[in-house]
Each structure stands twice: as structure tokens, then as C-alpha cells.
Scaffold this motif. Structure first.
Motif, mmCIF file in Angstrom:
data_model
loop_
_atom_site.group_PDB
_atom_site.id
_atom_site.type_symbol
_atom_site.label_atom_id
_atom_site.label_comp_id
_atom_site.label_asym_id
_atom_site.label_seq_id
_atom_site.Cartn_x
_atom_site.Cartn_y
_atom_site.Cartn_z
ATOM 1 N N ILE A 72 18.102 64.630 -15.362
ATOM 2 C CA ILE A 72 18.074 63.304 -15.971
ATOM 3 C C ILE A 72 18.531 62.262 -14.953
ATOM 4 C CG2 ILE A 72 18.446 64.124 -18.325
ATOM 5 C CD1 ILE A 72 21.399 63.377 -18.020
ATOM 6 N N THR A 73 18.176 61.016 -15.203
ATOM 7 C CA THR A 73 18.617 59.910 -14.369
ATOM 8 C C THR A 73 19.277 58.866 -15.271
ATOM 9 O OG1 THR A 73 16.804 60.288 -12.810
ATOM 10 C CG2 THR A 73 17.918 58.145 -12.717
ATOM 11 N N LEU A 74 20.549 58.576 -14.988
ATOM 12 C CA LEU A 74 21.300 57.610 -15.783
ATOM 13 C C LEU A 74 21.333 56.259 -15.098
ATOM 14 C CD1 LEU A 74 24.409 59.765 -16.805
ATOM 15 C CD2 LEU A 74 22.290 59.428 -18.069
ATOM 16 N N ASN A 75 21.306 55.203 -15.891
ATOM 17 C CA ASN A 75 21.481 53.848 -15.373
ATOM 18 C C ASN A 75 22.054 52.972 -16.485
ATOM 19 O OD1 ASN A 75 19.173 53.048 -17.015
ATOM 20 N ND2 ASN A 75 17.908 53.989 -15.423
ATOM 21 N N GLY A 76 22.438 51.762 -16.108
ATOM 22 C CA GLY A 76 22.958 50.809 -17.082
ATOM 23 C C GLY A 76 24.212 51.305 -17.780
ATOM 24 N N ASP A 78 24.579 53.723 -19.918
ATOM 25 C CA ASP A 78 24.706 55.177 -19.929
ATOM 26 C C ASP A 78 25.406 55.661 -18.663
ATOM 27 O OD1 ASP A 78 23.424 55.390 -22.359
ATOM 28 O OD2 ASP A 78 21.442 55.689 -21.471
ATOM 29 N N LEU A 79 25.068 55.048 -17.536
ATOM 30 C CA LEU A 79 25.699 55.407 -16.267
ATOM 31 C C LEU A 79 27.186 55.053 -16.283
ATOM 32 C CD1 LEU A 79 25.748 56.295 -13.341
ATOM 33 C CD2 LEU A 79 24.840 54.052 -12.688
ATOM 34 N N GLN A 80 27.514 53.870 -16.794
ATOM 35 C CA GLN A 80 28.915 53.443 -16.838
ATOM 36 C C GLN A 80 29.740 54.373 -17.720
ATOM 37 O OE1 GLN A 80 28.957 49.347 -18.070
ATOM 38 N NE2 GLN A 80 27.865 48.612 -16.245
ATOM 39 N N TYR A 98 32.354 58.095 -6.696
ATOM 40 C CA TYR A 98 31.025 57.554 -6.897
ATOM 41 C C TYR A 98 30.890 56.263 -6.110
ATOM 42 C CZ TYR A 98 30.742 60.713 -10.893
ATOM 43 O OH TYR A 98 30.732 61.814 -11.696
ATOM 44 N N PRO A 99 29.765 56.052 -5.463
ATOM 45 C CA PRO A 99 29.552 54.777 -4.762
ATOM 46 C C PRO A 99 29.641 53.606 -5.738
ATOM 47 C CG PRO A 99 27.898 56.412 -4.161
ATOM 48 C CD PRO A 99 28.634 56.977 -5.309
ATOM 49 N N GLN A 100 30.264 52.542 -5.329
ATOM 50 C CA GLN A 100 30.395 51.376 -6.181
ATOM 51 C C GLN A 100 29.059 50.654 -6.318
ATOM 52 O OE1 GLN A 100 33.208 50.516 -7.822
ATOM 53 N NE2 GLN A 100 34.046 52.460 -7.054
ATOM 54 N N GLY A 101 28.787 50.221 -7.540
ATOM 55 C CA GLY A 101 27.593 49.411 -7.766
ATOM 56 C C GLY A 101 26.291 50.175 -7.668
ATOM 57 N N ARG A 102 26.323 51.491 -7.836
ATOM 58 C CA ARG A 102 25.071 52.244 -7.772
ATOM 59 C C ARG A 102 24.195 51.864 -8.964
ATOM 60 N NH1 ARG A 102 24.999 58.251 -7.909
ATOM 61 N NH2 ARG A 102 26.914 58.294 -6.699
ATOM 62 N N ALA A 103 22.885 51.898 -8.741
ATOM 63 C CA ALA A 103 21.956 51.489 -9.797
ATOM 64 C C ALA A 103 21.642 52.638 -10.746
ATOM 65 C CB ALA A 103 20.664 50.963 -9.180
ATOM 66 N N HIS A 104 21.698 53.859 -10.248
ATOM 67 C CA HIS A 104 21.389 55.003 -11.102
ATOM 68 C C HIS A 104 22.093 56.243 -10.565
ATOM 69 C CE1 HIS A 104 18.358 55.297 -7.857
ATOM 70 N NE2 HIS A 104 18.502 56.596 -8.032
ATOM 71 N N LEU A 105 22.121 57.266 -11.389
ATOM 72 C CA LEU A 105 22.763 58.526 -11.015
ATOM 73 C C LEU A 105 21.886 59.657 -11.519
ATOM 74 C CD1 LEU A 105 25.184 60.143 -9.887
ATOM 75 C CD2 LEU A 105 26.207 59.993 -12.170
#
Length: 231
Positions: A72-76, A78-80, A98-105
Motif C-alpha cells: 500500500i501507499t499512504l499519503n495525506g 493516513d500517512l500522518q 521518517y524523512p520530514q515532509g514526505r509526500a507518501h510512504l
């Protein structure tokens, strides 16, 4: 046993062993995130001892297959939420960064990691996982073959029993007929014995009556003799 390359080339073969996620820990301990379910791209790279770009390359070529097996790929938001829940420590107690300000995981389940093990060409760990899978499947097939032989032997034995029962059928039928005949004769004999018993009972009663009459006659004779003597 099929060659190790068969798993690299055939998705249907990969699907057939996808349930054997135990193969991962048999080869090397897989360290999951604190949720106990997922692992990051970096974690996958560490497990297979490869660069993370090799993982990205596999994902690009087989994205749909990996998604079907739990990637899966998390963003927004859900990622937070996920980072807040898993930020403190990893499953082995080491801090997670975790890298700061990443757009997705991107996250992988055990099933997805096993999928990658069957797609990576240049990883000794992945080769070991594939070998374990194929050996386990070969042992399973041998077990099934042995079971089939045993079932065949049992069926053969049962077939012989069936023939023997067919041959015994007429004999058992004749024996059953004779037993029925003996039962009828025994019933008739029991009836005769019962009739004789009843007759003997009647004769006993008759004898008792005769004895009583004889006693009466004896008493009468004694009385007559006594009367004569008195005269």
C-alpha cells in the motif's frame, strides 16, 4: 522440482506458494514496524541486503501484483496517522526515523515481501527464500504421492475384500436358510415339549385324585374291620 527461475518467470507459480510466508523467517528474521504488520521500503532493502532502488525497480515492474499481495501507499492524513502510531520505535526496539515532509510512504506486508523475494534476481537472500519454497513444495508433492500410493493400496485391499464377500454371498445365503430351518424345527420341538409338559401335569393331577380315592377306600375298609371286631 521446478528450477528456481520458474518463480521469477511465472506469476501463477508465485501465486501457488504465496501462502508460505513462513519461508521469510526460515531464511532470515523479518523486522516489522511496531504495528506488527508492515515494513517500509528501507526495511525490505535491509532484509534482502540490497539498495532501496532495487526495491523501487521491482515495484515499477510488478506494481499490480504487489498491490494484490498487500503493498500500500499512504499519503495525506493516513500517512500522518500512521507515522504518529509508529514513530517511536520499530519492532526490534530501534528508533524509527521518517524523512520530514514526505509526500507518501510505501508499506509492504509479509505477503508482499514474499512476493518480492520471488521477483528479485540479484539477492542471495531472495534466492534462499525461493529455494526454501521449492524444497517445501517438493516435500509436499512427495507427501501427496506417498499418500496416493497408500490410498491405492487400501483400495486394492478393499477390492479383494469385495471379491471375497461376493464369493461368500451364496454360502452365507445357504447358511441363513439352514438356520431358519433349524429355528422352525426348534419351535416345533418346543411346542411338542410344551404339550408333553401339559399332559404330564394333567396326569399328575389324575394320579393325585386316584391316590385320594384309594386313601378313602382304605379308610372305609379299616372302618368296616373295626365294626366287625366290635360285634
Amino acid at each position: 522440482m521446478p528450477p528456481e527461475g520458474a518463480l521469477l518467470e511465472s506469476r501463477s507459480m508465485r501465486d501457488s506458494v504465496m501462502g508460505r510466508i513462513d519461508a521469510l523467517d526460515k531464511v532470515k528474521a523479518l523486522r516489522l514496524l511496531p504495528d506488527g504488520v508492515h515494513i517500509t521500503t528501507e526495511g525490505v532493502a535491509r532484509y534482502f541486503e540490497i539498495h532501496r532502488e532495487a526495491v523501487h525497480s521491482v515495484v515499477k515492474r510488478h506494481r499490480d501484483e504487489l498491490h494484490a499481495n498487500g503493498m500500500i501507499t499512504l499519503n495525506g492524513s493516513d500517512l500522518q496517522d500512521f507515522e504518529m502510531a509508529n514513530l517511536a520505535t520499530s519492532a526490534d526496539g530501534a528508533p524509527v526515523s521518517y524523512p520530514q515532509g514526505r509526500a507518501h510512504l510505501r508499506l509492504f506486508t509479509r505477503r508482499a515481501v514474499l512476493n518480492i523475494a520471488m521477483l528479485l534476481r540479484d539477492s542471495d537472500i531472495a534466492r534462499c527464500v525461493r529455494t526454501y519454497l521449492l524444497d517445501a513444495e517438493d516435500d509436499l508433492r512427495k507427501g501427496y504421492a506417498n499418500l496416493d500410493r497408500r490410498v491405492t493400496d487400501v483400495e486394492t485391499c478393499l477390492g479383494g475384500v469385495g471379491v471375497a464377500l461376493q464369493e461368500l454371498g451364496p454360502v452365507l445365503h445357504r447358511m441363513s436358510y439352514r438356520l431358519d430351518s433349524l429355528d422352525r424345527r426348534l419351535d416345533a420341538t418346543n411346542q411338542v415339549v410344551a404339550a408333553i409338559s401339559n399332559r404330564l401335569c394333567q396326569m399328575s393331577e389324575d394320579i393325585n385324585r386316584v391316590d385320594a380315592r384309594v386313601d378313602d377306600v382304605v379308610h372305609q375298609l379299616r372302618d368296616l374291620r373295626r365294626g366287625r371286631k366290635r360285634r
